[in-house]
Design a protein around this motif. Structure first.
Motif, PDB file in Angstrom:
ATOM      1  N   LEU A 321       0.707  -1.192   0.403  1.00  0.00           N
ATOM      2  CA  LEU A 321      -0.405  -0.069   0.275  1.00  0.00           C
ATOM      3  C   LEU A 321       0.457   0.912   0.024  1.00  0.00           C
ATOM      4  O   LEU A 321       0.742   2.059  -1.029  1.00  0.00           O
ATOM      5  CB  LEU A 321      -0.718  -0.077   0.913  1.00  0.00           C
ATOM      6  N   GLU A 322       1.904   1.189   1.033  1.00  0.00           N
ATOM      7  CA  GLU A 322       2.887   2.159   0.768  1.00  0.00           C
ATOM      8  C   GLU A 322       3.368   2.988  -0.354  1.00  0.00           C
ATOM      9  O   GLU A 322       3.886   4.044  -0.969  1.00  0.00           O
ATOM     10  CB  GLU A 322       3.606   2.596   2.258  1.00  0.00           C
ATOM     11  N   ILE A 577      -7.636  10.321  11.179  1.00  0.00           N
ATOM     12  CA  ILE A 577      -7.202  10.717  12.194  1.00  0.00           C
ATOM     13  C   ILE A 577      -6.588   9.597  12.988  1.00  0.00           C
ATOM     14  O   ILE A 577      -5.519   9.898  13.267  1.00  0.00           O
ATOM     15  CB  ILE A 577      -7.769  11.853  12.844  1.00  0.00           C
ATOM     16  N   ASN A 578      -7.676   8.457  12.667  1.00  0.00           N
ATOM     17  CA  ASN A 578      -7.004   7.895  13.832  1.00  0.00           C
ATOM     18  C   ASN A 578      -5.532   6.413  12.837  1.00  0.00           C
ATOM     19  O   ASN A 578      -5.175   5.386  12.822  1.00  0.00           O
ATOM     20  CB  ASN A 578      -7.953   6.486  13.883  1.00  0.00           C
ATOM     21  N   SER A 579      -5.403   7.297  11.644  1.00  0.00           N
ATOM     22  CA  SER A 579      -4.145   6.119  10.535  1.00  0.00           C
ATOM     23  C   SER A 579      -3.184   7.347  11.186  1.00  0.00           C
ATOM     24  O   SER A 579      -1.995   6.903   9.859  1.00  0.00           O
ATOM     25  CB  SER A 579      -4.861   6.137   9.558  1.00  0.00           C
ATOM     26  N   LEU A 580      -3.630   8.702  11.198  1.00  0.00           N
ATOM     27  CA  LEU A 580      -2.146   9.971  11.737  1.00  0.00           C
ATOM     28  C   LEU A 580      -1.003   9.177  12.694  1.00  0.00           C
ATOM     29  O   LEU A 580      -1.359   8.943  13.479  1.00  0.00           O
ATOM     30  CB  LEU A 580      -2.473  10.663  11.155  1.00  0.00           C
ATOM     31  N   GLY A 581      -0.045  10.009  12.110  1.00  0.00           N
ATOM     32  CA  GLY A 581       1.527   9.864  13.479  1.00  0.00           C
ATOM     33  C   GLY A 581       0.823  11.324  13.632  1.00  0.00           C
ATOM     34  O   GLY A 581       0.294  12.149  13.804  1.00  0.00           O
ATOM     35  N   THR A 645      -3.354  16.251  21.247  1.00  0.00           N
ATOM     36  CA  THR A 645      -1.717  17.361  21.262  1.00  0.00           C
ATOM     37  C   THR A 645      -0.676  17.339  19.733  1.00  0.00           C
ATOM     38  O   THR A 645      -0.186  18.301  19.935  1.00  0.00           O
ATOM     39  CB  THR A 645      -1.114  17.708  22.297  1.00  0.00           C
ATOM     40  N   GLN A 646      -0.527  16.353  19.895  1.00  0.00           N
ATOM     41  CA  GLN A 646       1.045  16.287  18.740  1.00  0.00           C
ATOM     42  C   GLN A 646       0.314  15.754  16.962  1.00  0.00           C
ATOM     43  O   GLN A 646       1.429  15.258  16.879  1.00  0.00           O
ATOM     44  CB  GLN A 646       1.506  15.323  19.630  1.00  0.00           C
ATOM     45  N   LEU A 647      -1.592  15.809  16.836  1.00  0.00           N
ATOM     46  CA  LEU A 647      -1.833  15.091  15.492  1.00  0.00           C
ATOM     47  C   LEU A 647      -0.821  15.753  14.563  1.00  0.00           C
ATOM     48  O   LEU A 647      -0.945  16.829  14.383  1.00  0.00           O
ATOM     49  CB  LEU A 647      -3.091  14.703  15.782  1.00  0.00           C
ATOM     50  N   ARG A 648       0.039  14.956  13.503  1.00  0.00           N
ATOM     51  CA  ARG A 648       0.761  15.541  12.443  1.00  0.00           C
ATOM     52  C   ARG A 648      -0.088  15.291  11.096  1.00  0.00           C
ATOM     53  O   ARG A 648      -1.062  15.436  10.539  1.00  0.00           O
ATOM     54  CB  ARG A 648       2.093  14.804  12.136  1.00  0.00           C
ATOM     55  N   PHE A 649      -0.545  17.107  10.510  1.00  0.00           N
ATOM     56  CA  PHE A 649      -1.721  17.070   9.725  1.00  0.00           C
ATOM     57  C   PHE A 649      -0.189  17.512   8.078  1.00  0.00           C
ATOM     58  O   PHE A 649      -1.013  18.184   7.268  1.00  0.00           O
ATOM     59  CB  PHE A 649      -2.407  17.687   9.637  1.00  0.00           C
ATOM     60  N   GLU A 653       2.612  12.825   1.529  1.00  0.00           N
ATOM     61  CA  GLU A 653       2.486  11.040   0.464  1.00  0.00           C
ATOM     62  C   GLU A 653       1.341  10.072   1.867  1.00  0.00           C
ATOM     63  O   GLU A 653       0.538   9.703   1.067  1.00  0.00           O
ATOM     64  CB  GLU A 653       3.846  10.788   0.464  1.00  0.00           C
ATOM     65  N   HIS A 654       1.237  10.337   3.025  1.00  0.00           N
ATOM     66  CA  HIS A 654       0.990   8.712   3.515  1.00  0.00           C
ATOM     67  C   HIS A 654      -1.118  10.083   3.524  1.00  0.00           C
ATOM     68  O   HIS A 654      -1.255   9.190   3.633  1.00  0.00           O
ATOM     69  CB  HIS A 654       1.232   9.197   5.079  1.00  0.00           C
ATOM     70  N   ILE A 655      -0.716  11.605   3.743  1.00  0.00           N
ATOM     71  CA  ILE A 655      -2.465  11.840   3.347  1.00  0.00           C
ATOM     72  C   ILE A 655      -3.164  11.636   2.658  1.00  0.00           C
ATOM     73  O   ILE A 655      -4.385  11.133   2.684  1.00  0.00           O
ATOM     74  CB  ILE A 655      -2.947  12.917   4.059  1.00  0.00           C
ATOM     75  N   THR A 656      -2.038  11.609   1.238  1.00  0.00           N
ATOM     76  CA  THR A 656      -3.196  11.086   0.218  1.00  0.00           C
ATOM     77  C   THR A 656      -3.065  10.161  -0.209  1.00  0.00           C
ATOM     78  O   THR A 656      -3.856   9.860  -0.430  1.00  0.00           O
ATOM     79  CB  THR A 656      -1.841  12.230  -1.188  1.00  0.00           C
ATOM     80  N   ASN A 657      -2.417   9.360   0.433  1.00  0.00           N
ATOM     81  CA  ASN A 657      -2.580   7.433  -0.475  1.00  0.00           C
ATOM     82  C   ASN A 657      -3.486   7.418   0.838  1.00  0.00           C
ATOM     83  O   ASN A 657      -4.762   6.770  -0.353  1.00  0.00           O
ATOM     84  CB  ASN A 657      -1.308   6.745   1.024  1.00  0.00           C
TER      85      ASN A 657
END
Length: 987
Positions: A321-322, A577-581, A645-649, A653-657
């Motif tokens: 997938l990645e 959101i539950n799939s972000l770093g 408090t620290q979610l990365r947006f 590339e990851h968010i596009t996928n």
């Protein structure tokens, strides 16, 4: 020493403290039937009877029999007693399941009298069905003249015709067919629409005689019950009327796959191809172990499947997938032990036709690497943790969930209780891992890398697939018509008339057992907060209930005033959101940490509901839920704090996928979700609550977004704008003045610890977000003016999904209970007959949508269009004229109460009060009004909410249907005809 109870011999009794139950396995000494009693102190009782039913062709005989057995029996010669019992009981579940090698009839209820009533109906339907010829014509298949041309009709025929348009279902069937040659799994147990007309009435009768016999059956009982009394009922109602027969329905072992050549399979196209350059699917399926021989290996292969696929740090996720080889795993991926021989499927959706070898190479390299290095220990621990949670979490119908987990082992092994051996298997595996034994390396080598018993399939979409099926159907009908004599033509017409007479014949439903309104609990059950407090200005409610050592925390926040420029991205925000770093952990590591310490991380949802006192206003709330074992409270709050408090947006590339995969999944589901999308669209024109986040509009927006991101020139700029808005939504949601918490936990001592953790969380949010303590200004949402839709959306399917919606009323209205009863009676008394039985739709019904304040009439897998709307109007007219009896009212009330009092999972108790402010007084008022609903009130609301809007043209009508429509007829009737979503391209 064997113990005897009536005709039953107790073969095995065992305590399972980790499941808080005792299992007892019996065998009937005369007939050889099996009986499994899962004895648990649970008033929510469940029952199922299962037969091994192995088809030898594609006529769908097992599926047709499942339907026809429920159309009347010797003791209850009533058309469709199964459906009629839905409104004569307080059941929490009634259904019938046809699998690849079994048929099961399950039900559940909390009421002991209801349990006996349903048991009697189910036993008679299973063992003594009428199997009338008219029911065969209605449910299985028939031909009828329509405008002098023959047409195939039948409920099962139409259902399977609809499914034949689904590329995922078509692939899954062919995987099974090609990988298990020489077994019943080669055949389509549901039925191939081109083969269903080969099924003869005598074939159906013989199939029942051969397979629906006590000697080929297993009975399951779950809950707190007098099993001695249940055994008595089995004897009296069924078993003492049979003699033992020698029957061997055991599924054999498949032949070895003879060729390793890749199969190129033409399939129906996806409803909306998200990337026309990558329209194919690739699947490689390995035939693995015989599940009857070594259940521990079956357990290990399941854990291995979780570790390989289900985390963003999993090997297959990274390599398949990645790498963007494909958009998502194929449906049915991973290990499947639902049949005699377990299979392991690895594959991708959304690949280009020339990339099949790249996918194959990536699969092999990934497996070789795992053998070389082994799984990461944390990855395995998280897989084991999720396995423990799945079996420990007490969901709303735990009994039937447990029974269903036993199906394959009951069918194919000597020990049906294998799912209850989880702890034993986990302990064995941990001991092996502690010794550094290469458990999974050996499994991968044996069952995947060195296993030559596999099949490879590449699917290629064929735009002519559906029309090709239609051409074959037309050819088949022409062949029949050419062979017709005058006498046989008369017979077809006479059978159609006779079927219509039978369908219109009044039924003596008094033959069926029933509960009475007086059997209903008069008082509404309440769930009290054990503690209500305020922590750092944020309200917190606690509910203490037995939760098997799991705590659940919900956070809700008001989003009614979310800025307009952010609103359309809220659904995407929820999905991402539950799939972000986070700033501390990249997404793959954070995924593992969440799986290791929580139940699937932080789940989220949003609700839009009309206010309890009016449908002119509504509330909108965003909800996050985190669940964890009590021993992991510290870890869970660390995760929640880091998440908030620290979610990365900025993981471009990851968010596009993630966006691409989300859109791909939902567009693939479109073919089978017409009722859902149709209901959402139709109601969205009527009330503000339904209009807020209309699902088709959201899908269109996200498809357009996905298309824009593919553009190499403008994509990066658009993505930057999206990510900025997602971050704004996250900050907006976390505003102290709108935050509120609900906690379900099992022990009082957890309250103080969780309160302390929430205090730390509040401080972290305060220091992270500058607007956290700044109250948002008051907001008045614009006034909503209702309008109507009348739209036909064309899809590459062979049946239709039909919806008509009306403006209803709010929950606390005096009319609301009467509308609920009206819709219940309308579904069971009228629409079932007119739309399902006569019209051939797979299902139809009416419901009140309490969230949107609307009334929805719908049908699904329906061969008709405008004819169904005529049936809706006919039904409305009947009720406005009072053409129903007092018994119908009582049954309608029972139907409503069965849903109202349906058991809910422990973590959902009190949620209505928390989210929607439905307090005990309001619930009791609704209950009293429901009991008091009269004939006059039903007629009144039928006229007010259905007949009058019809006269004014204020009902919304939506169809998601087949492409081959009479557009001229529809347009003349005022319909707009369009496709639901424009095809996405790489322009």
């Amino acid at each position: 020493m064997l113990q005897r109870r009536f005709a039953w011999v107790l073969k095995k009794s065992q305590s399972h403290p980790e499941f808080n139950l005792t299992s007892n396995v019996y065998e009937h000494d005369k007939l050889g039937s099996k009986l499994i009693h899962l004895d648990k102190a649970d008033t929510h009782k469940a029952f199922a009877v299962m037969f091994r039913t192995t088809p030898n062709d594609d006529t769908g005989v097992a599926h047709c029999l499942e339907h026809i057995a429920l159309c009347g029996s010797q003791k209850y010669p009533v058309r469709d007693p199964f459906m009629k019992m839905l409104s004569r009981s307080l059941n929490s579940y009634m259904n019938a399941w046809t699998g690849s090698d079994f048929t099961m009839y399950p039900f559940s209820t909390q009421n002991s009298k209801d349990f006996s009533n349903l048991l009697s109906v189910y036993l008679d339907a299973s063992f003594f069905p009428l199997l009338s010829y008219q029911d065969f014509l209605q449910e299985a298949w028939r031909v009828e003249f329509v405008n002098d041309k023959l047409q195939y009709k039948g409920v099962v025929f139409n259902e399977m015709k609809g499914r034949a348009s689904d590329p995922n279902e078509y692939l899954i069937h062919n995987i099974m067919k090609e990988s298990l040659p020489g077994t019943c799994y080669e055949n389509n147990s549901g039925g191939d629409p081109l083969s269903i007309p080969n099924l003869k009435y005598t074939d159906l009768q013989n199939f029942h005689k051969n397979f629906y016999h006590p000697s080929n059956s297993t009975f399951f009982f779950y809950g707190d019950m007098d099993i001695k009394k249940c055994m008595d009922e089995l004897e009296v109602n069924a078993l003492d009327k049979f003699e033992k027969i020698n029957i061997n329905t055991q599924v054999g072992i498949a032949k070895k796959i003879s060729t390793k050549d890749q199969i190129v399979l033409k399939v129906p196209p996806d409803a909306v191809p998200t990337n026309p350059n990558k329209p194919c699917k690739y699947a490689k399926t390995y035939v693995c172990n015989d599940i009857s021989e070594d259940p521990y290996t079956t357990f290990l292969l399941g854990i291995m499947s979780t570790a390989l696929f289900d985390s963003q740090d999993s090997p297959m996720y990274k390599s398949l997938l990645e790498s963007e080889l494909g958009s998502d795993y194929v449906q049915g991926y991973g290990y499947d032990f639902s049949i005699r021989q377990g299979t392991f499927t690895i594959g991708l959706n959304g690949i280009s036709e020339k990339d099949d070898k790249k996918v194959e190479e990536a699969i092999i390299k990934t497996l070789q690497k795992v053998v070389e290095t082994g799984f990461d220990k944390t990855l395995l621990e998280s897989a084991l943790h999720q396995c423990e949670i799945r079996n420990k979490e007490a969901k709303e119908n735990y009994g039937l969930m447990l029974i269903s987990s036993m199906i394959p082992f009951t069918l194919h092994s000597q020990d049906p209780l294998i799912p209850l051996k989880l702890n034993e298997f986990v302990d064995t595996l941990r001991a092996q891992l502690a010794k550094n034994e290469p458990v999974f390396q050996e499994l991968i080598t044996k069952y995947l890398l060195e296993n030559t018993n596999y099949v490879r399939i590449l699917t290629v979409p064929d735009s002519e697939f559906v029309s090709g099926l239609n051409d074959k159907e037309t050819k088949s009908l022409l062949e029949i018509q050419e062979k017709l004599t005058g006498e046989s033509s008369i017979k077809i017409n006479e059978e159609a008339k006779e079927l219509l007479l039978v369908q219109n014949k009044e039924q003596n439903v008094d033959l069926l057992p029933t509960l009475k309104v007086e059997d209903i609990e008069k008082k509404s059950k309440s769930v009290k907060y054990s503690q209500e407090t305020v922590i750092g200005g944020m309200p917190v409610k606690y509910i203490i209930q037995p939760t098997n050592g799991i705590s659940y925390l919900r956070l809700k926040t008001n989003i009614y005033d979310l800025p307009i420029e952010l609103r359309r991205l809220l659904p995407m925000y929820r999905r991402l959101i539950n799939s972000l770093g986070t700033e501390k952990h990249p997404y793959n590591e954070f995924d593992i940490i969440k799986d290791l310490r929580t139940i699937s991380g932080v789940a989220s949802s949003y609700t839009c509901k009309s206010e309890n006192e009016t449908i002119d206003r509504h509330s909108e709330q965003f909800v996050m839920k985190i669940a964890f074992l009590d021993r992991n409270i510290d870890h869970a709050f660390d995760i929640l704090t880091e998440f908030l408090t620290q979610l990365r947006f900025d993981e471009h590339e990851h968010i596009t996928n993630l966006i691409q995969r989300s859109v791909k999944r939902r567009t693939e589901d479109l073919l089978d979700s017409g009722t859902s999308y149709g209901s959402s669209l139709a109601t969205s024109s009527l009330t503000s609550a339904a209009n807020s986040y209309e699902s088709l509009d959201i899908l269109k927006h996200d498809c357009n977004l996905s298309s824009q991101l593919m553009n190499t020139t403008s994509g990066p700029k658009i993505l930057d704008d999206i990510l900025s808005k997602l971050k704004q939504i996250h900050s907006f949601i976390l505003n102290k003045s709108h935050l509120e918490f609900l906690v379900h936990t099992s022990e009082e001592k957890n309250q103080d610890l969780i309160s302390e953790k929430l205090s730390f969380l509040e401080n972290s949010l305060k220091t992270t977000y500058s607007n956290f303590e700044i109250p948002r200004p008051p907001f008045e949402y614009p006034k909503f003016d209702p309008f109507v839709y009348q739209t036909y959306f064309k899809l590459p399917i062979q049946v239709n999904y039909i919806v008509e919606a009306f403006i209803g009323t709010h929950f606390d209205s005096e009319d609301y209970p009467a509308l609920k009863v009206l819709c219940e009676i309308m579904s069971m008394k009228s629409l079932l007959k007119e739309v399902r039985e006569k019209g051939g739709a797979y299902g139809a019904g009416a419901r009140v949508d309490s969230s949107s304040g609307t009334i929805v009439l719908s049908s699904f897998r329906d061969p008709n269009t405008l004819k169904t709307f005529n049936a809706f109007e006919k039904s409305i007219k009947e009720f406005c004229e009072g053409r129903f009896v007092d018994r119908d009212i009582d049954e309608g009330k029972l139907g409503v109460f069965s849903k109202l009092d349906k058991p809910v999972a422990v973590y959902d108790k009190g949620v209505g009060r928390f989210l929607y402010k439905i307090d005990q007084e309001m619930k009791q008022r609704y209950r009293e009004r429901l009991i008091a609903v009269s004939r006059e009130k039903i007629v009144e609301v039928a006229k007010k909410y259905l007949e009058e809007p019809l006269k004014k043209g204020m009902s919304s009508k939506v169809i998601f249907g087949k492409e081959e429509v009479e557009e001229k007829e529809l347009k003349n009737a005022g319909w707009k005809v369009e496709v639901p979503i424009d095809v996405i391209s790489n322009k």
